[in-house]
Design a protein around this motif. Structure first.
Motif, short mmCIF file in Angstrom:
data_model
loop_
_atom_site.label_atom_id
_atom_site.label_comp_id
_atom_site.label_asym_id
_atom_site.label_seq_id
_atom_site.Cartn_x
_atom_site.Cartn_y
_atom_site.Cartn_z
N GLU A 13 -64.80 44.60 40.88
CA GLU A 13 -65.43 43.27 40.82
C GLU A 13 -64.38 42.17 41.04
O GLU A 13 -63.21 42.36 40.74
CB GLU A 13 -66.03 43.14 39.41
CG GLU A 13 -67.08 42.08 39.22
CD GLU A 13 -67.87 42.36 37.94
OE1 GLU A 13 -69.05 42.71 38.06
OE2 GLU A 13 -67.30 42.24 36.84
N ILE A 14 -64.83 41.03 41.55
CA ILE A 14 -63.97 39.84 41.53
C ILE A 14 -64.53 38.93 40.44
O ILE A 14 -65.66 38.43 40.54
CB ILE A 14 -63.92 39.10 42.87
CG1 ILE A 14 -63.56 40.06 44.02
CG2 ILE A 14 -62.91 37.96 42.80
CD1 ILE A 14 -63.36 39.37 45.36
N PHE A 15 -63.76 38.78 39.38
CA PHE A 15 -64.22 38.08 38.19
C PHE A 15 -63.41 36.80 38.03
O PHE A 15 -62.18 36.84 38.04
CB PHE A 15 -64.04 38.99 36.96
CG PHE A 15 -64.77 38.52 35.73
CD1 PHE A 15 -65.94 39.14 35.33
CD2 PHE A 15 -64.29 37.44 34.99
CE1 PHE A 15 -66.63 38.71 34.20
CE2 PHE A 15 -64.97 37.00 33.87
CZ PHE A 15 -66.14 37.64 33.47
N GLY A 16 -64.07 35.68 37.87
CA GLY A 16 -63.38 34.40 37.72
C GLY A 16 -63.34 33.95 36.28
O GLY A 16 -64.30 34.13 35.54
N ILE B 215 -63.73 29.90 42.68
CA ILE B 215 -64.59 30.88 42.00
C ILE B 215 -65.87 31.08 42.82
O ILE B 215 -66.29 32.20 43.11
CB ILE B 215 -64.96 30.39 40.59
CG1 ILE B 215 -63.71 30.12 39.77
CG2 ILE B 215 -65.94 31.35 39.93
CD1 ILE B 215 -63.28 31.16 38.82
N CYS C 193 -65.95 34.96 43.86
CA CYS C 193 -66.25 35.74 42.65
C CYS C 193 -67.72 36.13 42.57
O CYS C 193 -68.59 35.43 43.05
CB CYS C 193 -65.88 34.96 41.39
SG CYS C 193 -64.12 34.65 41.26
N VAL D 55 -68.41 35.14 36.46
CA VAL D 55 -67.51 34.09 36.00
C VAL D 55 -67.66 33.89 34.49
O VAL D 55 -68.76 34.06 33.95
CB VAL D 55 -67.77 32.76 36.76
CG1 VAL D 55 -69.19 32.27 36.58
CG2 VAL D 55 -66.78 31.67 36.36
#
Ligand code: ADP
Ligand code: ADP
Length: 232
Positions: A32-35, A204, A208, A211
């Motif tokens: 995952e891309i988590f902000g 973000i 993302c 978030v």
């Protein structure tokens, strides 16, 4: 999976205690891309230092794939920390080393033999688009190029997690977008989990999926970027 469970961190100060992080619960799935977004002083860097095992939480637990960072010591802590790559606002490059030697540095520290180091660094140079700049010094590069070196270096030990701590905050908007596009490419290509720490909402929103919004040490909102940033 990265899990912050009921995490709080107090610092002792001359006038008592300061709560930098308060009762934080965050779950970040693999890939995952988590902000994490919040103003200066919100507690973002404190969370990162705890995730990297540099500081222990006062309360609660942080684990990566079920392993509690605060319980690790010595060799096992070093091994676990190699799974986390970091990039920074001011790049933190060594100015007396060339691009390729900066990128190979973590491999040198991990005692990887020279031919392997160079081969890996050359692959990374291609990945981040710095072909032809191998033997340049950081002072000869633009901000965006310096951050590409930072990204390549962060990936040298083949981490499973990349933490970007305000890594685009010193860059202009176009360069910021290029670096964010590169992070997105790396995320897809290597199935790397990315934790993007920033005060810039648009960064973000651009890359993302999930978030958490922090304020005064607390997570005040969290969820999908679509839900959290949606204007009613
Ligand atoms: P951010 O990264 O969101 O700017 P930080 O995690 O750096 O926030 O800081 C959160 C709060 O904790 C701030 O009030 C900061 O001054 C304080 N703080 C951070 N590190 C320390 C420390 N080592 N000792 C005392 N207070 C600290
Ligand atoms: P950033 O916002 O980029 O994290 P800071 O200036 O907040 O940078 O912090 C830089 C360093 O200073 C960090 O290592 C942090 O732990 C420390 N620090 C921040 N605030 C305090 C504080 N109030 N007292 C002591 N150390 C602090």
């Amino acid at each position: 999976m990265i899990r912050f469970k009921d995490v709080s961190k107090d610092y002792r100060t001359k006038d008592g205690a300061l709560t930098a992080v308060s009762d934080v619960n965050i779950e970040i799935k693999d890939g995952e891309i988590f902000g994490i977004v919040g103003y200066s002083g919100a507690g973002k860097s404190t969370l990162v230092r705890m995730l990297d095992g540099l500081e222990a939480p006062t309360q609660g637990e942080i684990d990566i794939n079920g392993i509690n960072m605060a319980k690790l010591k010595g060799y096992r802590l070093r091994k676990q920390r190699q799974k986390i790559g970091m990039i920074f606002q001011h790049f933190n490059l060594l100015w007396s080393r060339t691009v390729i030697d900066n990128i190979a540095l973590p491999l040198e520290i991990a005692n990887v033999p020279k031919t392997q180091r160079i081969a890996r660094a050359e692959e990374l140079i291609k990945l981040v688009g710095l072909e032809g700049r191998e033997h340049s010094y950081p002072s000869e590069l633009s901000g965006g190029q310096k951050q590409r070196v930072g990204i390549a270096r962060a990936l040298a030990n083949e981490p499973t997690i990349l933490i970007s701590d305000e890594a685009t905050s010193a860059l202009d908007p176009d360069t910021t977008n290029e670096v964010l596009d590169l992070l997105l490419k790396i995320n897809k290509q290597m199935n790397l989990t990315i934790l993007l720490i920033t005060h810039e909402m648009h960064a973000i929103a651009k890359i993302c999926q999930q978030v958490a919004v922090m304020d005064s040490g607390r997570v005040v909102e969290s969820g999908s970027v679509f839900d959290v940033f949606r204007h009613p």
